[in-house]
Write a protein that holds these residues in place. Structure first.
Motif, short mmCIF file in Angstrom:
data_model
loop_
_atom_site.label_atom_id
_atom_site.label_comp_id
_atom_site.label_asym_id
_atom_site.label_seq_id
_atom_site.Cartn_x
_atom_site.Cartn_y
_atom_site.Cartn_z
N ASP A 97 0.82 -1.21 0.00
CA ASP A 97 0.00 0.00 0.00
C ASP A 97 0.86 1.26 0.00
O ASP A 97 1.18 1.76 -1.06
N GLY A 98 1.20 1.84 1.17
CA GLY A 98 2.02 3.04 1.19
C GLY A 98 1.44 4.20 1.97
O GLY A 98 1.91 5.33 1.83
N ALA A 99 0.44 3.92 2.83
CA ALA A 99 -0.17 5.02 3.59
C ALA A 99 0.80 5.62 4.60
O ALA A 99 0.98 6.84 4.66
N GLU A 100 1.42 4.79 5.42
CA GLU A 100 2.35 5.26 6.45
C GLU A 100 3.75 5.39 5.87
O GLU A 100 4.26 4.47 5.24
N LYS A 101 4.38 6.53 6.10
CA LYS A 101 5.72 6.78 5.56
C LYS A 101 6.63 7.18 6.72
O LYS A 101 6.95 8.35 6.90
N ASP A 102 7.02 6.20 7.48
CA ASP A 102 7.78 6.42 8.71
C ASP A 102 9.28 6.29 8.42
O ASP A 102 9.77 5.20 8.14
N PRO A 103 10.04 7.38 8.50
CA PRO A 103 11.48 7.29 8.23
C PRO A 103 12.23 6.40 9.21
O PRO A 103 13.28 5.86 8.90
N GLU A 104 11.68 6.22 10.43
CA GLU A 104 12.32 5.33 11.40
C GLU A 104 12.27 3.88 10.94
O GLU A 104 13.17 3.09 11.23
N PHE A 105 11.23 3.53 10.22
CA PHE A 105 11.13 2.18 9.66
C PHE A 105 12.26 1.96 8.65
O PHE A 105 12.94 0.93 8.66
N ASN A 106 12.45 2.94 7.78
CA ASN A 106 13.54 2.85 6.80
C ASN A 106 14.89 2.72 7.50
O ASN A 106 15.73 1.89 7.13
N ARG A 107 15.10 3.55 8.54
CA ARG A 107 16.38 3.56 9.23
C ARG A 107 16.62 2.23 9.96
O ARG A 107 17.73 1.69 9.94
N MET A 108 15.58 1.71 10.59
CA MET A 108 15.70 0.44 11.30
C MET A 108 16.05 -0.68 10.33
O MET A 108 16.95 -1.49 10.58
N ALA A 109 15.36 -0.74 9.19
CA ALA A 109 15.64 -1.79 8.20
C ALA A 109 17.06 -1.67 7.67
O ALA A 109 17.76 -2.69 7.51
N GLU A 110 17.52 -0.45 7.44
CA GLU A 110 18.87 -0.25 6.90
C GLU A 110 19.93 -0.62 7.93
O GLU A 110 20.90 -1.33 7.63
N GLU A 111 19.77 -0.17 9.18
CA GLU A 111 20.79 -0.42 10.20
C GLU A 111 20.87 -1.90 10.56
O GLU A 111 21.96 -2.40 10.87
N LEU A 112 19.75 -2.60 10.52
CA LEU A 112 19.75 -4.03 10.85
C LEU A 112 20.02 -4.90 9.62
O LEU A 112 20.18 -6.11 9.75
N GLY A 113 20.06 -4.30 8.43
CA GLY A 113 20.30 -5.07 7.21
C GLY A 113 19.13 -5.97 6.86
O GLY A 113 19.34 -7.10 6.40
N ILE A 114 17.89 -5.49 7.06
CA ILE A 114 16.70 -6.29 6.80
C ILE A 114 16.24 -6.08 5.35
O ILE A 114 15.82 -4.98 4.99
N PRO A 115 16.29 -7.11 4.50
CA PRO A 115 15.79 -6.96 3.13
C PRO A 115 14.26 -7.04 3.11
O PRO A 115 13.65 -7.79 3.89
N LEU A 116 13.65 -6.29 2.21
CA LEU A 116 12.20 -6.33 2.05
C LEU A 116 11.86 -5.85 0.66
O LEU A 116 12.70 -5.29 -0.05
N SER A 117 10.61 -6.08 0.27
CA SER A 117 10.12 -5.61 -1.03
C SER A 117 8.81 -4.86 -0.80
O SER A 117 8.00 -5.28 0.04
N ALA A 118 8.61 -3.76 -1.51
CA ALA A 118 7.41 -2.95 -1.35
C ALA A 118 6.49 -3.09 -2.57
O ALA A 118 6.97 -3.22 -3.70
N PHE A 119 5.19 -3.07 -2.32
CA PHE A 119 4.17 -3.09 -3.37
C PHE A 119 3.27 -1.88 -3.13
O PHE A 119 2.49 -1.86 -2.17
N VAL A 120 3.38 -0.89 -4.02
CA VAL A 120 2.86 0.45 -3.73
C VAL A 120 1.68 0.80 -4.64
O VAL A 120 1.72 0.57 -5.86
N SER A 121 0.63 1.36 -4.02
CA SER A 121 -0.51 1.91 -4.76
C SER A 121 -0.36 3.42 -4.88
O SER A 121 -0.08 4.11 -3.89
N ASP A 122 -0.60 3.93 -6.08
CA ASP A 122 -0.34 5.34 -6.35
C ASP A 122 -1.18 6.26 -5.48
O ASP A 122 -0.67 7.27 -4.98
N TYR A 123 -2.46 5.94 -5.25
CA TYR A 123 -3.32 6.88 -4.54
C TYR A 123 -2.85 7.12 -3.11
O TYR A 123 -3.15 8.15 -2.51
#
Length: 322
Positions: free
Chosen positions: A148-174
């Motif tokens: 989806d893409g409703a919540e855009k929390d930069p802490e989530f990005n930072r946590m994933a990057e610092e812990l080296g957690i791979p993920l894939s996003a599936f985003v809706s434009d609206y």
């Protein structure tokens, strides 16, 4: 008298020459002499000729320098200290994000992606993109996907990057259009931004043209916003039909990943009765925050990582396998 003096001088020179030659032989710097016009056969252990055409010298083992062993010990000690410092830094990062243990490291990405066959978790139809609930692999890896893409929390990005957690996003434009920069930042971290339609419709109840517009227009939008045209597409609600797959194929989609588990900040829901992960399982979750979950995106990621690690699995990057 004069002749006798010359004779004594010649004898002296001859003696001096003999002494010099003997010293050279003893020092190993002279070889055997041969009659004029003959060449000595090279010795079995002789060194090859020097590159500059000069006389090659025998290979000699390098000298053992005083204190070399001590220097090597110091180098090994320094390396051990660096490793210990790095391990402490990792542990500090893990604890800072509220985890009890480090996430397990995924194996290197496969040189070739697993062959998709019509087995449990994989649905194949000629000419249509494969629908995959579980990637066929024997490795103890599972895959985290965020929709989806409703919540855009930069802490989530930072946590994933610092812990080296791979993920894939599936985003809706609206949901993403007000801040595609957030997803560009995720992409810069190595996260593939994949297609989840323009308006998040239940495609199954719409005609082919509507489905084509929803999927293909989002392909164009993501290529424009992120810089890469997606290969993977997930239909909203997991609802699709043959028209969905035909429309997706027409605009470049190569795979349709679904899911076997859904993650929430406080629990995991499993599709199968054994209520546990299996190699190649795909985990679904969403970009949602405290307004819906009463918890943050880092809370969600903490739950997923803890659950996956406790079951002895590593998180790997779906796009490397599918």
């Amino acid at each position: 008298m004069r002749g006798s003096h010359r004779h004594r001088t010649s004898v002296a020179r001859t003696g001096l020459l003999a002494t010099v030659c003997l010293a050279a032989v003893v020092a190993g710097c002279a070889g055997p002499t041969h009659p004029a016009g003959e060449k000595a056969a090279p010795a079995a252990s002789a060194a090859p000729p020097a590159a500059d055409g000069g006389v090659a010298r025998p290979r000699v083992a390098p000298p053992v320098l005083p204190g070399l062993a001590r220097q090597e010990e110091e180098t090994t000690s320094e390396a051990a200290a660096r490793q210990e410092t790095a391990a402490r830094a990792v542990l500090e990062t893990v604890h800072r994000w509220g985890l009890e243990q480090s996430p397990l490291k995924a194996p290197p990405r496969p040189a070739t992606k697993p062959e998709l066959r019509a087995v449990t978790g994989v649905k194949l139809r000629d000419g249509l993109p494969p629908v995959v609930y579980r990637v066929p692999t024997d490795e103890k890896v599972v895959f985290l996907t965020v929709d989806d893409g409703a919540e855009k929390d930069p802490e989530f990005n930072r946590m994933a990057e610092e812990l080296g957690i791979p993920l894939s996003a599936f985003v809706s434009d609206y949901l993403a259009r007000d801040n595609y920069g957030y997803f560009r930042d995720l992409h810069a971290q190595g996260v593939e931004i994949n297609n989840h339609t323009i308006n998040h419709l239940n495609l199954k109840i719409h005609d082919y043209n509507t489905q084509h517009d929803e999927i293909c227009r989002q392909q164009d939008q993501l290529e424009q916003q992120i810089g890469v045209r997606p290969r993977l597409f997930r239909p909203p609600y997991g609802e699709y039909n043959d028209d969905t797959l035909r429309a997706a194929a027409s605009c470049g989609i190569e795979g349709v990943p679904m899911w076997n588990e859904e993650a929430f900040p406080d629990h995991m829901e499993y599709r199968y009765d054994d209520q546990k992960l299996h190699p190649g399982d795909i985990i679904l979750t969403h970009f949602r925050g405290i307004d819906i979950w009463k918890a943050s995106m880092p809370d969600l990621l903490r739950k997923v990582v803890s659950e996956v690690t406790a079951q002895g699995f590593a998180l790997a990057r779906l796009d490397d396998y599918l």
